[in-house]
Design an enzyme around this catalytic site. Structure first.
Site, PDB file in Angstrom:
ATOM      1  N   LYS A 168     -14.256   0.838   1.991  1.00  0.00           N
ATOM      2  CA  LYS A 168     -14.828  -0.885   3.226  1.00  0.00           C
ATOM      3  C   LYS A 168     -15.607  -1.283   3.133  1.00  0.00           C
ATOM      4  O   LYS A 168     -15.626  -1.675   4.445  1.00  0.00           O
ATOM      5  CB  LYS A 168     -13.216  -0.864   4.255  1.00  0.00           C
ATOM      6  CG  LYS A 168     -12.285   0.119   3.846  1.00  0.00           C
ATOM      7  CD  LYS A 168     -11.330  -1.450   3.024  1.00  0.00           C
ATOM      8  CE  LYS A 168      -9.893  -0.939   2.355  1.00  0.00           C
ATOM      9  NZ  LYS A 168     -10.050   1.063   2.235  1.00  0.00           N
TER      10      LYS A 168
ATOM     11  N   ASP B 153      -2.594   1.197  -2.656  1.00  0.00           N
ATOM     12  CA  ASP B 153      -3.950   0.967  -2.614  1.00  0.00           C
ATOM     13  C   ASP B 153      -4.962   2.033  -3.150  1.00  0.00           C
ATOM     14  O   ASP B 153      -4.182   3.305  -2.799  1.00  0.00           O
ATOM     15  CB  ASP B 153      -4.681   0.798  -0.704  1.00  0.00           C
ATOM     16  CG  ASP B 153      -3.834   1.724   0.148  1.00  0.00           C
ATOM     17  OD1 ASP B 153      -3.171   2.363  -0.301  1.00  0.00           O
ATOM     18  OD2 ASP B 153      -4.443   1.904   0.878  1.00  0.00           O
ATOM     19  N   GLU B 154      -5.995   2.208  -3.741  1.00  0.00           N
ATOM     20  CA  GLU B 154      -7.317   2.903  -3.680  1.00  0.00           C
ATOM     21  C   GLU B 154      -6.622   4.370  -3.942  1.00  0.00           C
ATOM     22  O   GLU B 154      -6.586   5.238  -3.642  1.00  0.00           O
ATOM     23  CB  GLU B 154      -7.375   3.589  -2.120  1.00  0.00           C
ATOM     24  CG  GLU B 154      -8.253   1.890  -0.936  1.00  0.00           C
ATOM     25  CD  GLU B 154      -8.836   2.882   0.619  1.00  0.00           C
ATOM     26  OE1 GLU B 154      -9.590   2.247   0.426  1.00  0.00           O
ATOM     27  OE2 GLU B 154      -7.680   3.089   0.653  1.00  0.00           O
ATOM     28  N   VAL B 155      -6.763   4.218  -5.693  1.00  0.00           N
ATOM     29  CA  VAL B 155      -5.825   5.296  -5.874  1.00  0.00           C
ATOM     30  C   VAL B 155      -7.155   5.963  -6.939  1.00  0.00           C
ATOM     31  O   VAL B 155      -7.535   5.612  -7.583  1.00  0.00           O
ATOM     32  CB  VAL B 155      -4.799   4.866  -7.490  1.00  0.00           C
ATOM     33  CG1 VAL B 155      -4.116   6.250  -8.211  1.00  0.00           C
ATOM     34  CG2 VAL B 155      -3.774   4.322  -6.945  1.00  0.00           C
TER      35      VAL B 155
END
Lengths: 716, 716
Positions: free
Chosen positions: B7, B338-340
């Site tokens: 982020k 998300d965010e694998v």
């Protein structure tokens, strides 16, 4: 119980014992008084509350850093493990230290352990259980040993209270403490009926109780104003009797689990046969008069009462207590039994017939008959009975417990007959009395006529938080910090009675208690902001306005005893408890400081004390115009009603300044002036907005002093 | 989701948009600035938030007294009935009126009814449900009409916000309001995983959401750091994956019931296949790498991930979602997505084999395969799927919803392909940005390239309260009041964009929100008291010290974005969040007032404004010595770390005073002086104690003004 009806006996007692002379001054809230007045040794002494049985402060300090590591003997989910997790969280929160230990998952004792928590067995939640512990803090090792894991819970609270700081950082002072309670029953009654107390109120108060080593939550769960427990056998009890405000059995279990983690018993009270209107909304057939019934909104003692002549009620109670006995694991169930109003018994011909048939002469005997039936049921489900004074009758088994709201004499009478008792008279925290008053109230006073065997029957005491005039917003400030003084009375030795030292430590504990989530301090500015913001859209300067109002609130107290019910507005459980009076604390610690300062000055005549008193007057005078602005121009009821209190404050400050000047100058006032002041004081002492200015007694002392000086001069 | 790792795109955006020029000044917290600066018409206008679609203020006032009586159409236990009970309790609480009506039991419409709540049917908790209402206040009658009882809930909040007071007392202004939301999905995500949020946190925030008409609680319930729901089918999920900190199904039902009473949907999120460490503590067999696993304490994106090649996981999820679909009645289940992190996929030869066999080329496609399997399961249990941007793939059914953390463009892309979307990018309240910034973020901006049919696919948005750096003590102050501005963005018309008026109303709502129990304001002084009391046993003068520290806290802000993670101390879910930075609000409304005041002065050069600025400087300077005393002499980490901030404050105030004097006198500073100030500002803007002084931008404006003036003079 209790309606306030029969409790007027209290009203005469609530006039504060202002004459007590105290020299030491420790001030928590007082803005104008600085620390040089305090005993400097006291200030650097850890503020333990309750004071331990035996404590030896040694040389040296255990230094705290991020390597600090706590070890406990049992695994996740156990009482000791959870207790250590909470301890580490709080220690980290206070110090800002980022501990290396993953204390939520890992507490095995190993080579890096610095805090050792060692115990022999899991403690049981019964009266008489061993809660003792031995805490030894050395330079590089802390050892907490206890026969039971409840001792570990108690000892960790002591350790947290020992946290200290010096120029090198945080530390625990090297110490040896050997501690155990004087009484085994150290309770807090919470009335969830007159006003419903949401679950979080109960939970945070359990945490606060644990912080001062209390061990019984006496949960008042049924009343005229509400039946608060889900009952599967009789679902209409909570469905019709609670306005939807009741605890599910899952919630009750949550409370019991948390309490158990904290070594606290949960004893339920179902008040029967009186105080029972809410039961009859769903089950009118068990009442002594035909229904229908409605949930009672007013407070007092009411007519609805169970019908002891109806055999169906015993079947009802059998099934009811069967379920409740299973839900509540405590060995005791409290059946209330107080304040039974016999009108419906008188009016019911079947009951009259029943009494004749059974040779029951009076209503007290009728209640005794009822109690014996209930006792059989409780015994069947392996529970022991607790009740208020009224339940006593000859022939009851010796394992019951009588809780006395009437007084120490009732306890003595009971003990002489071989009955166990707990004291609540003198611990009625709903009456707004001082911590000092509760602190001085001993379940076994030094002059007790009881033999040492009889004394063993006095198990302890309970603070009672009756909820006629408290809401979930205000209840914490009615319980704390005063209940901490009661906790000490019940835990610490009889000889621990130094009131100024108690107040010194209370000021510290008062702030520490916030860590448990109790909202006794934080809700005050919130309530004042609501007063101000509801009075106007204009939110400019809200913080300053709130601060001004708070400075008034901090020296005002709600009227004492039951007299708030006689101030013109009849309260019900629907009435707002959001006014200025509700934002005030029952005991103004600030006003107490002023009074002690004045006493100190009158005794010593030290000029610097006069200066401090004067400074305080000045600091308050500055606020008066702002307070006037807030209240005089407001048409909002809630603010307008404070106006007379503000006027009184102005007058009191003027009187105080004049008196101080006269005393300082050694001047002699006119007789007429003195008389005028006394007249004024009479007026000033009348309640305004259901409050009293708590600084009046300090001013009164000065006027009294002037009068006595004058008499002395005139006499000589 | 989200770890902060990816982020960092945010960090560049968090520098506050200080250049926006605002003229109107409304100040809530500011001590030194009085009301004559405000738009006096605005001040007497009701402060509705969100603003209704249509409002007509009329002549006349509905006077409020104890005879006020509310009538609703349905009985106890219904949404409307409970809503009216809550309304009456709050109205009584604000006004201090003792209403005659027994509003907890009796709401039948009759001849004495003055408030009529009328609706056609019970509202369903689904997107698109009718929430509109029509509120007509006449001289002696208030009529609230709505197609559904959810409209009644919404309208009663509006009515409460209309409560007014004048010289005769409380009243509602005669008004006609016709209102409905612009977007049907107005959500708040609460992350109960990074830090566990006890039930009462969720409950009080639901009440606060209802106060500003939000209607979706997006409950983030599983993460690397914790699995928070009791699951009967797979009990080791919460047993091993939560440290004992999870919600029982009874508690979940309590939340769902309260939310339903308030017309709020509860959508659970179970984040898979990544962000899933905590699942594997109890069930390592479903992971892509062999265990054992431990609950993750750090924050970020981690390797553990479900093994899509293991057929057993689909059987596991089938049974898991079967149970959860029953527990959560909402038509949607959020699967995260998300965010694998594919490391374990790469390292596992079976997964490699599986991919080859299935012709899956990359890890995004592998996740897509996984998602399709999950989608089948959700569909089987009649649930629609929601996921973060990453779940998008061609061929998904059109009833899914994509929640965008990446940005508006993703939403646009989705809508163009026929997919529904909700916006969260720009509503990340954990990043500490201003209400203004969130307020200006429109799910469908005026320049949107979407067709009107495509626009219908944008359902709304959600504020996201990620919990890496919030505890149950601080979470409310991170959510409120800023989320109220987001609530208005999602409810009110697109044209409602007057930022100063939003802030004027926000100040009012900020205080009113306290009534719901949210602790966004009250916990600040508590946290500061803990800092002070842990630093010393000496509790003298605690209230004054707290006030001093609070005045610093009110003009300080935690560093923005994710930068708190880069300030030297690595945070974990065990770290204390009890420091000064945690006590500061994300947006200083006081500093905002000062900045607006400075802007106003620089534009108008009115001397009285300069005077006010100067007064404010003076009021702050008085506190500096006290703050220095508190921080310099303290060895307590928590206080010591504030010392540089205090020094900065002193310097900023000096700079401000000098600049103000120069501007007022029309004097021209030396170039070297200006350069020095700019150098100093650079230093001052560096974070201290993980905070920034929020008044620096105001001072910066003055320096900038002087520089520009000088350039102008030199140029001419």
């Amino acid at each position: 119980m209790f309606g306030f009806k029969k409790k007027n006996i209290y009203i005469s007692r609530v006039i504060l014992p202002y004459a007590v002379g105290l020299v030491l001054l420790i001030c928590c809230w007082l803005p104008g008084i600085s620390q040089d007045l305090r005993d400097s040794k006291a200030a650097s002494r850890p503020s333990l509350m309750p004071l331990p049985a035996k404590m030896e402060l040694k040389e040296g300090k255990f230094r705290l850093d991020e390597k600090f590591q706590a070890g406990s003997q049992s695994g996740p989910g156990s009482r000791a493990f959870k207790s250590v997790s909470r301890f580490m969280t709080r220690l980290s929160g206070r110090t800002g230290l980022f501990f290396n230990q993953d204390f939520l998952a890992e507490q095995k004792i190993g080579p890096s352990t610095t805090l050792f928590c060692l115990f022999n067995r899991v403690g049981r939640l019964i009266p008489g259980e061993d809660e003792s512990y031995r805490l030894e803090i050395s330079l590089d090792r802390i050892e907490l040993k206890a026969p039971t894991d409840i001792g570990i819970v108690r000892g960790l609270e002591t350790l947290l209270q020992l946290l200290s700081v010096d120029s090198e950082g945080y530390y625990f002072p090297c110490t040896l403490i050997e501690d155990q309670p004087r009484f085994t029953w150290r309770g807090l009654l919470i009335d969830s009926c007159r006003h419903f107390m949401p679950l979080e109120v109960i939970k945070r108060n359990l945490l606060a109780m644990a912080a001062v080593k209390m061990n019984v939550l006496h949960w008042h769960l049924s009343e005229d104003q509400g039946f608060r427990v889900e009952c599967h056998t009789f679902p209409r009890l909570s469905e019709f009797g609670s306005d939807g405000n009741y605890y599910s059995q899952e919630q009750i279990k949550e409370v019991i689990q948390l309490a158990s983690d904290l070594g606290i018993r949960v004893m339920p009270e179902f008040d029967i046969p009186g105080h029972s209107t809410s039961w009859f909304v769903g089950y009118p057939e068990y009442a002594s008069a035909p229904g229908p019934y409605r949930i009672e909104r007013k407070f007092g003692v009411f007519h609805p009462v169970f019908n002891p002549a109806n055999p169906a009620i015993y079947h009802f109670f059998d099934r009811f207590f069967q379920e409740m006995a299973k839900l509540f694991p405590d060995p005791y169930i409290h059946i209330g039994g107080d304040e039974v109003e016999p009108t419906h018994w008188k009016e019911n011909p079947e009951i009259q017939k029943f009494m004749k048939k059974k040779n029951i002469d009076d209503f007290h005997s009728l209640q005794a008959h009822f109690n014996l039936e209930i006792l059989k049921i409780l015994t069947k489900y392996h529970k022991k009975m607790v009740g208020w004074d009224e339940i006593y009758q000859p022939g009851l088994p010796k394992d019951i417990v009588i809780q006395s709201w009437r007084g120490t004499q009732a306890l003595i009478d009971g003990a002489k007959k071989g009955y166990q008792g707990i004291l609540s008279n003198g611990y009625y925290i709903d009456l707004g009395e001082t911590a000092e008053k509760h602190y001085s109230n001993d379940p076994i006073p030094p002059d007790s006529p009881l033999s040492s065997d009889e004394k063993k029957l006095i198990l302890g005491g309970e603070a009672t938080m009756w909820a006629e005039l408290v809401s979930s917003e205000t209840v914490d400030s009615r319980i704390w910090p005063r209940t901490a003084a009661i906790a000490e009375r019940l835990w610490s030795d009889q000889e621990v009675r130094d009131v100024p030292d108690m107040y010194r430590r209370l000021a510290v504990i008062n702030v520490q208690l916030e860590e448990t989530g109790v909202q006794h301090l934080i809700n005050q500015p919130m309530m004042l902001r609501r007063l101000l913001s509801s009075a106007s859209y204009e939110l400019t300067d809200l913080q300053n306005k709130t601060a001004a109002l708070q400075s008034l609130a901090l020296i005002s107290e709600p009227v004492k005893g039951y007299s708030r019910h006689n101030q013109g507005r009849p309260y019900s459980s629907l009435s707002p408890l959001t006014r200025f009076v509700d934002a005030c604390f029952p005991e103004s610690l600030e006003a107490r400081c002023i009074r002690v300062l004045v006493e100190d000055y009158l005794n010593s005549k030290k000029p610097e004390l006069a200066l401090k008193i004067n400074d305080w007057f000045t600091s308050q005078k500055i606020i008066v115009p702002q307070l006037k602005g807030l209240t005089e121009n407001s048409s909002a009821l809630n603010l307008k009603e404070i106006q007379p209190l503000v006027q009184d404050l102005e007058e009191v400050l003027l009187m105080g300044e004049s008196a101080l000047r006269l005393i300082r100058d050694g001047a002699k006032p006119e007789d007429s002036w003195l008389e005028l002041q006394q007249e004024k004081l009479k007026e000033l002492k009348k309640p305004k907005a259901e409050c009293q200015l708590a600084i009046i007694p300090a001013i009164e002392l000065m006027i009294k002093h002037l009068r006595e000086e004058q008499k002395r001069v005139q006499g000589s």
